[in-house]
Design an enzyme around this catalytic site. Structure first.
Site, short mmCIF file in Angstrom:
data_model
loop_
_atom_site.label_atom_id
_atom_site.label_comp_id
_atom_site.label_asym_id
_atom_site.label_seq_id
_atom_site.Cartn_x
_atom_site.Cartn_y
_atom_site.Cartn_z
N HIS A 1 0.31 -0.61 -0.07
CA HIS A 1 0.27 0.04 0.19
C HIS A 1 1.07 0.90 -0.60
CE1 HIS A 1 -4.18 -1.25 1.55
NE2 HIS A 1 -3.10 -2.65 0.67
N GLU B 1 1.41 3.81 1.77
CA GLU B 1 1.63 4.58 3.15
C GLU B 1 2.40 4.51 3.54
OE1 GLU B 1 -3.05 4.38 3.60
OE2 GLU B 1 -1.95 3.23 1.95
N CYS C 1 -5.80 1.63 5.77
CA CYS C 1 -6.89 0.49 5.99
C CYS C 1 -6.05 0.14 7.73
CB CYS C 1 -6.14 -0.85 5.49
SG CYS C 1 -4.34 -1.17 5.25
N CYS D 1 -2.00 -0.56 7.39
CA CYS D 1 -1.01 0.74 7.28
C CYS D 1 -1.54 1.45 8.86
CB CYS D 1 -1.43 1.80 5.76
SG CYS D 1 -1.15 0.71 4.62
#
EC number: 3.5.4.-
Length: 236
Positions: free
Chosen positions: A61, A63, A93, A96
């Protein structure tokens, strides 16, 4: 009078800008695009200079990609102060959110502000708890408004000459609905926003489902701002 110039070719951020169509498909709050995009700003210490760049999902992801890039490319002393602002197409999420908290705990001099265009799987209890944990850790999380969209358009998008003022102006209702749901998340209330997608005509439908606990806890002006609540509704 509108400027007839796009981003200058001498702009050091030009190669890190995204195209207008990318900005539209990633950040339109009505779209439920699976991929995520991150536009970010970094300011070190008392410096007035702002470093801007962007990132997208890879095998990780966005992040996690940012954290890995940030910690690997610079010899960063934990006590050094740094202000980071993220403009995310999706909220983090829960995994993250945990990675962000661990990153901030290792770098106490970092402050993080997160603006999001949409809430990622906001019905999932782990995702909701992850966002609450971030807020409780000192992270500011807000839904992107018109001012943030315009800021991103000017500073992160390779817009055509003369189109600085022609940024996508999305209906404010979607922003208000997401902001209302974010309030529910932070206040540990049940979800009030239902989202469904009709794939045949690619329409996204939003529906409010308010319970007594929402009326009792959320300030009336926030509910009224959506335009979907009649002022005569009795707050208990």
């Amino acid at each position: 009078m509108t400027s007839e110039k796009g981003p200058s070719t001498g702009d050091p951020t030009l190669r890190r800008r995204i195209e207008p169509w990318e900005f539209d498909v990633f950040y339109d709050p009505r779209e439920l695009r699976k991929e995520a995009c991150l536009l970010y700003e970094i300011k070190w210490g008392m410096s007035r200079k702002i470093w801007r760049s962007s990132g997208k999902n890879t095998t990780n992801h966005v992040e996690v990609n940012f954290i890995k890039k940030f910690t690997s490319e610079r010899d960063f002393h934990p006590s050094m102060s740094c202000s980071i602002t993220w403009f995310l197409s999706w909220s983090p999420c829960w995994e993250c959110s945990q990675a962000i908290r661990e990153f901030l705990s290792r770098h106490p001099g970092v402050t993080l502000v997160i603006y999001v265009a949409r809430l990622f799987w906001h019905m999932d209890q782990q995702n909701r708890q992850g966002l609450r944990d971030l807020v409780n850790s000192g992270v500011t999380i807000q839904i992107m408004r018109a001012s943030e969209y315009y800021h991103c358009w000017r500073n992160f998008v390779n817009y055509p000459p003369g189109d600085e003022a022609h940024w996508p102006q999305y209906p404010p209702l979607w922003m208000m609905l997401y902001a209302l749901e974010l309030h529910c998340i932070i206040l540990s209330l049940p979800p009030c926003l239902k989202i469904s997608r009709r794939w045949q005509n690619h329409l996204t439908f939003f529906r409010l489902h308010l319970q007594n606990c929402h009326y009792q806890t959320i300030p009336p002006h926030i509910l009224l701002a959506t335009g979907l609540i009649h002022p005569s509704v009795a707050w208990r």
